[in-house]
Motif scaffolding. Structure first.
Motif, PDB file in Angstrom:
ATOM      1  N   GLY A 170       8.584 -40.394  -6.736  1.00  0.00           N
ATOM      2  CA  GLY A 170       7.690 -39.432  -5.918  1.00  0.00           C
ATOM      3  C   GLY A 170       8.307 -38.417  -5.024  1.00  0.00           C
ATOM      4  N   GLN A 171       9.482 -38.495  -4.758  1.00  0.00           N
ATOM      5  CA  GLN A 171      10.471 -37.338  -3.934  1.00  0.00           C
ATOM      6  C   GLN A 171      11.278 -36.665  -4.697  1.00  0.00           C
ATOM      7  OE1 GLN A 171      10.055 -37.734  -0.474  1.00  0.00           O
ATOM      8  NE2 GLN A 171       8.517 -39.385  -1.025  1.00  0.00           N
ATOM      9  N   VAL A 172      10.945 -36.526  -6.086  1.00  0.00           N
ATOM     10  CA  VAL A 172      11.750 -35.508  -6.738  1.00  0.00           C
ATOM     11  C   VAL A 172      10.788 -35.154  -7.939  1.00  0.00           C
ATOM     12  CG1 VAL A 172      12.588 -37.229  -8.404  1.00  0.00           C
ATOM     13  CG2 VAL A 172      13.609 -35.223  -8.172  1.00  0.00           C
ATOM     14  N   ASP A 173      10.703 -33.504  -8.175  1.00  0.00           N
ATOM     15  CA  ASP A 173       9.928 -33.051  -8.931  1.00  0.00           C
ATOM     16  C   ASP A 173      10.803 -32.875 -10.371  1.00  0.00           C
ATOM     17  OD1 ASP A 173       8.113 -31.723 -10.687  1.00  0.00           O
ATOM     18  OD2 ASP A 173       7.594 -30.078  -9.090  1.00  0.00           O
ATOM     19  N   VAL A 174      10.722 -33.232 -11.387  1.00  0.00           N
ATOM     20  CA  VAL A 174      11.542 -32.885 -12.519  1.00  0.00           C
ATOM     21  C   VAL A 174      10.766 -31.942 -13.341  1.00  0.00           C
ATOM     22  CG1 VAL A 174      12.550 -35.183 -12.538  1.00  0.00           C
ATOM     23  CG2 VAL A 174      10.524 -34.750 -13.897  1.00  0.00           C
ATOM     24  N   ASN A 175       9.508 -31.338 -13.178  1.00  0.00           N
ATOM     25  CA  ASN A 175       8.836 -30.496 -13.956  1.00  0.00           C
ATOM     26  C   ASN A 175       9.012 -29.054 -13.465  1.00  0.00           C
ATOM     27  OD1 ASN A 175       7.217 -29.692 -15.951  1.00  0.00           O
ATOM     28  ND2 ASN A 175       5.076 -29.884 -14.979  1.00  0.00           N
ATOM     29  N   VAL A 176      10.187 -28.778 -13.108  1.00  0.00           N
ATOM     30  CA  VAL A 176      10.505 -27.238 -12.611  1.00  0.00           C
ATOM     31  C   VAL A 176      11.144 -26.149 -13.579  1.00  0.00           C
ATOM     32  CG1 VAL A 176       9.831 -27.969 -10.245  1.00  0.00           C
ATOM     33  CG2 VAL A 176      12.417 -27.910 -11.283  1.00  0.00           C
ATOM     34  N   HIS A 177      11.618 -27.021 -14.294  1.00  0.00           N
ATOM     35  CA  HIS A 177      12.442 -26.133 -15.277  1.00  0.00           C
ATOM     36  C   HIS A 177      12.057 -26.361 -17.020  1.00  0.00           C
ATOM     37  CE1 HIS A 177      16.072 -24.759 -17.711  1.00  0.00           C
ATOM     38  NE2 HIS A 177      16.429 -23.932 -16.634  1.00  0.00           N
ATOM     39  N   PRO A 178      12.011 -25.315 -17.829  1.00  0.00           N
ATOM     40  CA  PRO A 178      11.462 -25.746 -19.120  1.00  0.00           C
ATOM     41  C   PRO A 178      12.382 -26.539 -19.901  1.00  0.00           C
ATOM     42  CG  PRO A 178      11.488 -23.181 -18.616  1.00  0.00           C
ATOM     43  CD  PRO A 178      12.159 -23.907 -17.448  1.00  0.00           C
ATOM     44  N   ALA A 179      13.641 -26.590 -19.714  1.00  0.00           N
ATOM     45  CA  ALA A 179      14.566 -27.508 -20.488  1.00  0.00           C
ATOM     46  C   ALA A 179      14.779 -28.796 -19.401  1.00  0.00           C
ATOM     47  CB  ALA A 179      15.883 -26.721 -20.786  1.00  0.00           C
ATOM     48  N   LYS A 180      14.270 -28.976 -18.577  1.00  0.00           N
ATOM     49  CA  LYS A 180      14.323 -30.037 -17.557  1.00  0.00           C
ATOM     50  C   LYS A 180      15.943 -30.333 -16.814  1.00  0.00           C
ATOM     51  CE  LYS A 180      12.727 -32.907 -20.510  1.00  0.00           C
ATOM     52  NZ  LYS A 180      12.159 -31.971 -21.790  1.00  0.00           N
ATOM     53  N   GLN A 181      16.313 -29.091 -16.772  1.00  0.00           N
ATOM     54  CA  GLN A 181      17.829 -28.936 -16.265  1.00  0.00           C
ATOM     55  C   GLN A 181      17.794 -29.064 -14.845  1.00  0.00           C
ATOM     56  OE1 GLN A 181      19.780 -25.852 -18.645  1.00  0.00           O
ATOM     57  NE2 GLN A 181      19.914 -26.991 -20.377  1.00  0.00           N
ATOM     58  N   GLU A 182      16.816 -28.821 -14.128  1.00  0.00           N
ATOM     59  CA  GLU A 182      16.934 -28.550 -12.711  1.00  0.00           C
ATOM     60  C   GLU A 182      15.864 -29.242 -11.987  1.00  0.00           C
ATOM     61  OE1 GLU A 182      16.427 -24.569 -11.428  1.00  0.00           O
ATOM     62  OE2 GLU A 182      18.156 -23.890 -12.751  1.00  0.00           O
ATOM     63  N   VAL A 183      15.953 -29.834 -10.710  1.00  0.00           N
ATOM     64  CA  VAL A 183      14.809 -30.557 -10.053  1.00  0.00           C
ATOM     65  C   VAL A 183      14.614 -30.088  -8.767  1.00  0.00           C
ATOM     66  CG1 VAL A 183      15.545 -32.768 -11.463  1.00  0.00           C
ATOM     67  CG2 VAL A 183      16.620 -32.188  -9.335  1.00  0.00           C
TER      68      VAL A 183
END
Length: 617
Positions: A299-312
């Motif tokens: 819950g402390q990290v958002d993985v849905n910020v990059h189209p290829a999921k390469q950034e958090v």
């Protein structure tokens, strides 16, 4: 200007191809999405076959749980997934994939075939999607698991195909992607073949030794031999993995792998924290090498910020930054020469030092030549860094080095412990000084070479940092204030940054448009050249400006000051002085590198010496 068109829904095929532009950049992007699906399906063995760099064929086969017949069509539909079902699950997503766009996007720009057999199912089924159109499944022979075959990538979008590189280049990206997956999941066996030739094959690795063996196979044995193991927990965060010693630094950031909750990512916050941890020990323009695994509460990290999921994105980036920087700084500082016998991590081979640092370090004699005012007499034989008396420091006059007494040196030499291995310190006992630059010492198993200036520079720097953190840098008043001519801009800078000078143990006043007056200097540096020391501090402050934090500026300046306070080349040391330097190195954090990242010592064991002289052959 094109004519205006009415608003209308896009065709399904065009929607998929637009989505493919985000998901599928090149063949490596396809391999990434398919590998992530295999891992999410619980596979512990994945085979990857590639032809023509992935442009002609990409085939990924796994032994995961498979896809039931009635779900095959959904698997090739957009926004259909078994990995999340609610917004709350999206906020705490633990799977690698979750958008449900990969397969339909890939199918829209290739000829895709999907074969799958669910666990305990009697039949396997094949689903084909020519031009993205889903056909009815047909039975096929296939073991439990799934195989996805992608042929002729971008065959129907020639505008994108022409941007693909040569086969070798594209396969290089595929290899790098698989390497990251191999490092992320030690519990999964991987095999990669290019044009029917195996290029990588690793078995599952559950034990620590097996993991290091995989690490060596993927990244090379040199990294494992020159890496420290990290395992720390604090504030609900956990960090484990390997960090390379500063002497194993790289000219590029090609050996930097960070995994957050098992996902390979690039994050500026984490990258900056890791760089900060190395700032006191890394040579200029060099990059650290590391393989790190950061576990954070989902819950402390958002993985849905990059189209290829390469950034958090971290909810509390400052907490992550401080945890990483502090943990790695402590790990690097914990390396002492005393640990050299415990493993290869602290015993830096001379060859590695020559290859990685010698070309960038330049001539040694140039920056360290000349006379130093930091003199030591015979009375300080076993306390090389003892405080000189105040009379010698008055007015900032430099004391001339005293000639060592033969009797004192003889006494120091005979007072050494016995010859047994248990009595010999990690860096051994000094035998001689070589060309006024190096100390040659005899250790329990071989010899040790020490760069005395680099080693002393680190010792002085760490002492000044400790004093700054505990009670502030102690000052020594000058009997006669020293006037230092400077440029008008530097005089203004000294007046504006008086807080920095006070924190460093100076009292500096502006004496005129182009003059500053020095009334106090740090006690550790009272024998240094005051004028040169102050001008160098001003140059350091001017170079980095006011943008950096005060603590960071202080440490940078302390490094410059420590260079002034350390013994120089061609300074003759007695045996007792050399031994005192070796003992201080064994107690000092980060003593394996000077403040600029150059190595301070290296060891040649008896095995190395025997090999050098062909003994026993």
């Amino acid at each position: 200007m094109p004519p205006f068109r009415p608003i209308q829904p896009l065709p399904e095929q065009l929607i998929n191809q637009i989505a493919a532009g985000e998901v599928v950049e090149r063949p490596a992007s396809v391999v990434k999405e398919l590998l992530e699906n295999s891992l999410d399906a619980g596979a512990d063995r994945v085979d990857v076959d590639v032809e023509a760099g992935g442009k002609r064929l990409i085939r990924v086969r796994d032994n995961g749980q498979g896809i039931p017949r009635d779900e095959l069509a959904l698997a090739l539909s957009r926004h259909a997934t078994s990995k999340i079902g609610t917004l709350e699950e999206l906020d705490r997503v633990a799977s690698l994939g979750f958008r449900g766009e990969a397969l339909p996007s890939i199918a829209s720009v290739s000829r895709l075939t999907l074969d799958s057999r669910a666990r305990e199912a009697e039949l396997a089924w094949r689903m084909m999607a020519p031009d993205g159109a889903v056909e009815e499944p047909t039975p096929v022979a296939h073991p439990e698991g799934t195989t996805v075959e992608v042929r002729d990538l971008f065959y129907n979008t020639p505008g994108r195909r022409k941007f693909l590189r040569a086969d070798r280049t594209e396969f290089g990206h595929v290899q790098e992607l698989v390497r990251r997956m191999a490092l992320a999941r030690f519990d999964v066996g991987l095999r990669v073949r290019h044009n029917e030739r195996t290029t990588l094959q690793v078995a599952p690795a559950a034990e620590p030794d097996a993991r290091e063996e995989r690490l060596a196979r993927v990244l090379g044995s040199a990294f494992v031999e020159q890496a420290l193991r990290v395992d720390m927990e604090a504030a609900g965060l956990a960090l484990r993995g390997w960090v390379g010693l500063p002497t194993f630094s790289r000219s590029t950031g090609d050996l930097q792998y960070l995994f957050v909750n098992g996902r390979s990512v690039r994050d500026r916050t984490a990258a900056h924290a890791i760089r900060r941890a190395y700032q006191d020990v890394l040579f200029k323009d060099r990059y650290p090498a590391y393989v790190l695994y950061l576990d954070v509460e989902p819950g402390q990290v958002d993985v849905n910020v990059h189209p290829a999921k390469q950034e958090v994105r971290f909810r509390d980036g400052r907490l992550i930054h401080d945890f990483l920087a502090r943990s790695l700084r402590e790990a690097l500082a914990s390396v002492r020469p005393a640990q050299a016998d415990a493993g290869p991590a602290a015993a830096v081979p001379a060859e590695a030092i020559r290859q990685e640092t010698a070309p960038a370090s330049g001539p040694r004699s140039s920056p360290e030549g000349g006379q130093s005012g930091f003199g030591f007499g015979v009375a300080e034989a076993r306390a090389l860094y003892a405080e000189p008396d105040g009379a010698d420091a008055a007015g900032g006059a430099a004391a001339a080095p005293a000639e060592p007494s033969r009797a004192a040196e003889a006494e120091a030499a005979t007072a050494l412990p016995g010859e047994g291995a248990g009595d010999v310190p990690p860096l051994g006992y000094a035998l001689a000084q070589i060309h006024g630059v190096f100390i040659l010492a005899e250790a329990a198993d071989g010899v040790v070479l020490v760069d005395m200036h680099a080693a002393h520079e680190r010792i002085v720097y760490e002492r000044m940092k400790q004093a700054l953190a505990e009670q502030g840098v102690a000052s020594q008043a000058l009997l006669v204030p020293v006037s230092v001519p400077v440029a008008p801009a530097e005089a203004e800078l000294a007046e504006r940054r008086a807080d920095v000078f006070r924190a460093l143990g100076f009292e500096v006043d502006r004496g005129g448009p182009e003059t500053v007056v020095v009334r106090q200097v740090p006690s550790l540096l009272q024998r240094a050249d005051v004028a040169r020391l102050v001008t160098d501090v001003l140059a350091e402050l001017r170079r980095h400006g006011d943008g950096a934090g005060l603590q960071e500026q202080l440490h940078r300046v302390l490094g410059t000051m420590a260079c002034h306070g350390s013994v120089r080349a061609n300074r003759r040391l007695g045996t007792a002085e050399m031994n005192a330097l070796l003992r201080d190195m064994e107690r000092t954090p980060n003593s394996g590198q000077c403040n600029h990242g150059r190595p301070t010592w290296t060891r040649l064991g008896m095995v190395d010496l025997d090999r050098l002289f062909l003994r026993g052959q």
